[in-house]
Design a protein around this motif. Structure first.
Motif, mmCIF file in Angstrom:
data_model
loop_
_atom_site.group_PDB
_atom_site.id
_atom_site.type_symbol
_atom_site.label_atom_id
_atom_site.label_comp_id
_atom_site.label_asym_id
_atom_site.label_seq_id
_atom_site.Cartn_x
_atom_site.Cartn_y
_atom_site.Cartn_z
ATOM 1 N N ALA A 200 16.843 0.603 -4.174
ATOM 2 C CA ALA A 200 18.108 -0.113 -4.348
ATOM 3 C C ALA A 200 18.746 -0.414 -2.993
ATOM 4 C CB ALA A 200 19.054 0.703 -5.218
ATOM 5 N N VAL A 201 18.714 0.575 -2.096
ATOM 6 C CA VAL A 201 19.334 0.383 -0.776
ATOM 7 C C VAL A 201 18.524 -0.599 0.059
ATOM 8 C CG1 VAL A 201 19.906 1.493 1.415
ATOM 9 C CG2 VAL A 201 20.482 2.621 -0.753
ATOM 10 N N ILE A 202 17.214 -0.363 0.165
ATOM 11 C CA ILE A 202 16.395 -1.140 1.097
ATOM 12 C C ILE A 202 16.225 -2.585 0.646
ATOM 13 C CG2 ILE A 202 14.032 -1.368 1.955
ATOM 14 C CD1 ILE A 202 14.043 1.590 2.448
ATOM 15 N N GLU A 203 15.996 -2.785 -0.654
ATOM 16 C CA GLU A 203 15.867 -4.162 -1.130
ATOM 17 C C GLU A 203 17.239 -4.813 -1.286
ATOM 18 O OE1 GLU A 203 13.388 -4.681 -4.594
ATOM 19 O OE2 GLU A 203 11.835 -3.395 -3.752
ATOM 20 N N GLY A 204 18.210 -4.017 -1.718
ATOM 21 C CA GLY A 204 19.520 -4.584 -2.039
ATOM 22 C C GLY A 204 20.274 -5.067 -0.823
ATOM 23 N N ILE A 205 20.086 -4.392 0.318
ATOM 24 C CA ILE A 205 20.907 -4.736 1.480
ATOM 25 C C ILE A 205 20.607 -6.134 2.002
ATOM 26 C CG2 ILE A 205 19.432 -3.796 3.310
ATOM 27 C CD1 ILE A 205 22.393 -2.460 4.069
ATOM 28 N N ASP A 206 19.399 -6.634 1.733
ATOM 29 C CA ASP A 206 19.050 -7.980 2.187
ATOM 30 C C ASP A 206 19.359 -9.050 1.141
ATOM 31 O OD1 ASP A 206 18.202 -7.446 4.749
ATOM 32 O OD2 ASP A 206 16.191 -6.897 4.112
ATOM 33 N N LEU A 207 19.908 -8.648 -0.018
ATOM 34 C CA LEU A 207 20.214 -9.616 -1.075
ATOM 35 C C LEU A 207 21.696 -9.959 -1.049
ATOM 36 C CD1 LEU A 207 18.296 -7.925 -4.062
ATOM 37 C CD2 LEU A 207 17.578 -9.950 -2.780
ATOM 38 N N HIS B 207 19.150 -11.256 16.895
ATOM 39 C CA HIS B 207 20.251 -12.030 16.295
ATOM 40 C C HIS B 207 19.791 -12.862 15.096
ATOM 41 C CE1 HIS B 207 23.363 -10.931 19.068
ATOM 42 N NE2 HIS B 207 22.696 -11.373 20.117
ATOM 43 N N ARG B 208 18.669 -13.564 15.254
ATOM 44 C CA ARG B 208 18.211 -14.434 14.154
ATOM 45 C C ARG B 208 17.649 -13.602 13.011
ATOM 46 N NH1 ARG B 208 20.752 -19.030 15.363
ATOM 47 N NH2 ARG B 208 20.362 -19.623 17.512
ATOM 48 N N GLY B 209 16.889 -12.568 13.359
ATOM 49 C CA GLY B 209 16.252 -11.748 12.322
ATOM 50 C C GLY B 209 17.262 -11.038 11.449
ATOM 51 N N ALA B 210 18.442 -10.730 12.026
ATOM 52 C CA ALA B 210 19.468 -10.037 11.251
ATOM 53 C C ALA B 210 19.999 -10.909 10.122
ATOM 54 C CB ALA B 210 20.614 -9.604 12.167
ATOM 55 N N GLU B 211 19.786 -12.221 10.207
ATOM 56 C CA GLU B 211 20.257 -13.131 9.158
ATOM 57 C C GLU B 211 19.193 -13.359 8.074
ATOM 58 O OE1 GLU B 211 23.421 -14.106 9.421
ATOM 59 O OE2 GLU B 211 23.555 -13.093 11.359
ATOM 60 N N MET B 212 18.037 -12.680 8.217
ATOM 61 C CA MET B 212 16.939 -12.890 7.258
ATOM 62 C C MET B 212 16.739 -11.639 6.409
ATOM 63 S SD MET B 212 14.042 -14.343 9.854
ATOM 64 C CE MET B 212 14.414 -15.628 11.051
ATOM 65 N N THR B 213 15.956 -11.773 5.333
ATOM 66 C CA THR B 213 15.508 -10.559 4.647
ATOM 67 C C THR B 213 14.559 -9.831 5.584
ATOM 68 O OG1 THR B 213 13.551 -11.576 3.689
ATOM 69 C CG2 THR B 213 15.595 -11.747 2.407
ATOM 70 N N LEU B 214 14.409 -8.517 5.379
ATOM 71 C CA LEU B 214 13.540 -7.736 6.261
ATOM 72 C C LEU B 214 12.112 -8.281 6.242
ATOM 73 C CD1 LEU B 214 13.105 -5.327 8.155
ATOM 74 C CD2 LEU B 214 12.670 -3.913 6.132
ATOM 75 N N GLU B 215 11.639 -8.661 5.050
ATOM 76 C CA GLU B 215 10.268 -9.154 4.947
ATOM 77 C C GLU B 215 10.075 -10.398 5.818
ATOM 78 O OE1 GLU B 215 9.284 -10.816 1.200
ATOM 79 O OE2 GLU B 215 7.124 -10.787 1.584
ATOM 80 N N GLN B 216 11.008 -11.350 5.723
ATOM 81 C CA GLN B 216 10.903 -12.569 6.536
ATOM 82 C C GLN B 216 11.076 -12.242 8.015
ATOM 83 O OE1 GLN B 216 14.041 -14.697 4.592
ATOM 84 N NE2 GLN B 216 12.628 -15.888 3.335
#
Lengths: 227, 252
Positions: A200-207, B207-216
């Motif tokens: 929830a934390v790891i996936e959720g924080i990027d959503l 800076h740019r990566g912080a605006e993306m999902t971790l996977e991207q």
């Protein structure tokens, strides 16, 4: 509970191609083994968690496109970043480059007083490539992350604690026992719940928040005891 | 002059001196001009490999600037010069003394690494005047210190001292007032010795990566890594390491 030992103490546990293969094997086993409740990662020997990538092996891929393909085909750090097993890093000595980056995929970081942290890649003309440019700013405030990434400066254990990089600093002799205690505390909790919380934390924080809340709702519903 | 630029080796030093500590359209434009000038010198014998911003960051806007209307066609936004500083490709180190409020804080937030004197203070006083930050403060502050502390500073206008600024991660280190310039100069010097393409790409990746999902973001880092493998500097860095000598980077 599983212990993962980085075991090349004569090379400060530098991440060689062979170690990458071994890690890949170990992490996919962890990923696929439903009985694992928590894992601790630590480095063998007195001097290092891991001093980073094994630079003697640089430039062994025939072309840079082959190097890119190889990273994509066997995405070690992708597996580690999406592993739902809770991970504890017990860090002593050098945690440089890929060593620090590996610890940044862990959920809890315990440091011995002699631990030193750095991303020294820019001193050799390249950048962290095990996710450090992305994981460091997700764990640290932006100014501290940029200092690590662009200057290569190192942090002591106390400085790492002040920056929020590690959860605790302990005397070297107490490192493994402390890490074990944290891991046992996590392992004693219902496994499905700790895995769901991590996800929830790891996936959720990027959503976007609304999607993160929907993810939490789905995960919580799946955990509810059957009535 | 509200902004001067000098060069020490590969470091561009931008010194801020807004009149009476108050910024106006002209002082922010001058900052933007200096940032564009320094940022444009990434190649050749006069290449800039790190930027140091120092001097008086300032305590607010002039009354005239506060009344300035943003968003008119053909008129640059008041904060454009601050955004230009944030867009500089090289790492930017800030050495901050005294009051760093309002536009001063926004300039500091456009820098990458903040080192401060023990007498430095920080505040976002805009809401007390019924206004919002106008040079990216509401966006870069939350990205620098997280939501909880950004909202506290923006909603209360609290003045925080250097120690508190370190505690919340707004700044990376606190130095005695007489030493902060030296410490920031030394840090900029270390950055200037690193592989210059690597330090620029490292900054960009963060800076740019912080605006993306971790996977991207991880894919993005991998692609920058692979791109760096095509550079002479990376080959030189690895060779120098193997022969235990300092590397000689050329920016190629």
């Amino acid at each position: 509970m599983v212990w993962l030992t980085l075991d090349r103490p004569e090379r400060l546990n530098a991440v060689s191609l062979e170690m990458r293969d071994d890690l890949w094997g170990a992490l996919t086993l962890l990923r696929d083994d439903p009985t694992v409740r928590c894992a601790v990662i630590h480095g063998a020997g007195d001097r290092a968690f891991s001093a980073g990538a094994d630079i003697t092996e640089f430039g062994t891929a025939p072309t840079i496109l082959d190097a890119r393909e190889a990273r994509r085909a066997r995405d070690l750090w992708g597996v580690m970043s999406t592993l739902m097993v809770p991970l504890v890093a017990a860090v002593h000595g050098f945690a440089y480059g890929a060593g620090l980056e590996m610890s940044l995929y862990c959920d809890i970081r315990i440091a011995a007083q002699d631990a030193r942290f750095a991303l020294p890649e820019v001193t050799l003309g390249y950048i962290p490539s095990a996710g450090g440019t992305q994981t460091a700013p997700r764990h640290l405030q932006r100014s501290d992350a940029l200092r690590l990434v662009t200057s290569g400066d190192s942090l002591t254990a106390a400085e790492a604690f002040e920056a929020g990089l590690v959860h605790a600093v302990v005397p070297s002799a107490a490192l493994l026992d402390t890490a074990r205690a944290w891991a046992e505390r996590i392992a004693s909790r219902p496994q499905a719940a700790t895995r769901a919380a991590k996800r929830a934390v790891i996936e959720g924080i990027d959503l976007p928040l609304t999607e993160g809340l929907a993810l939490e709702r789905r995960l919580a519903t799946a955990l509810r005891p059957a009535s | 002059m509200s902004v001067t630029i000098t060069f020490e080796g590969a470091i561009a030093i931008i010194t801020l001196a807004p009149e009476g500590g108050r910024h106006d359209r002209a002082s922010i434009e001058a900052l933007g001009d200096a940032a564009v000038y320094a940022g444009g010198h990434i190649d050749g014998p006069e290449a800039v490999r790190a930027i140091l911003v120092t001097g008086d960051f300032g305590s607010g806007w002039t009354d005239e600037a506060l009344g300035d209307v943003d968003g008119l066609p053909g008129v640059e936004p008041l904060g454009a010069g601050v955004h230009a500083l944030a867009e500089a490709p090289q790492p930017v180190v800030a050495a901050i003394r005294g009051a760093c409020h309002g536009p001063g804080l926004e300039i500091a937030l456009a820098c990458d690494i903040r080192l401060v004197a023990a007498d430095a203070t920080f505040a976002a006083p805009e809401t007390a005047a019924g206004m919002l930050p106008r040079a990216g403060g509401s966006q870069r502050l939350a990205r620098a210190v997280g939501r909880a502390q950004a909202l506290r500073l923006l909603l209360t206008g609290d003045v925080v001292d250097a120690v508190e600024a370190r505690r919340i991660g707004l700044v990376s280190a606190v130095h005695p007032a007489l030493e902060v310039d030296g410490a920031a100069r030394a840090l900029a010097g270390r950055i200037a010795e690193r592989g210059p393409i690597a330090t620029r790409m490292g900054k960009e990746a963060v800076h740019r990566g912080a605006e993306m999902t971790l996977e991207q973001a991880l894919r993005y880092e991998t692609d920058l890594t692979i791109l760096l493998q095509s550079t002479a500097d990376r080959a030189e860095g690895v060779r120098a390491f193997a022969s235990k000598r300092p590397p000689r980077f050329t920016g190629r």
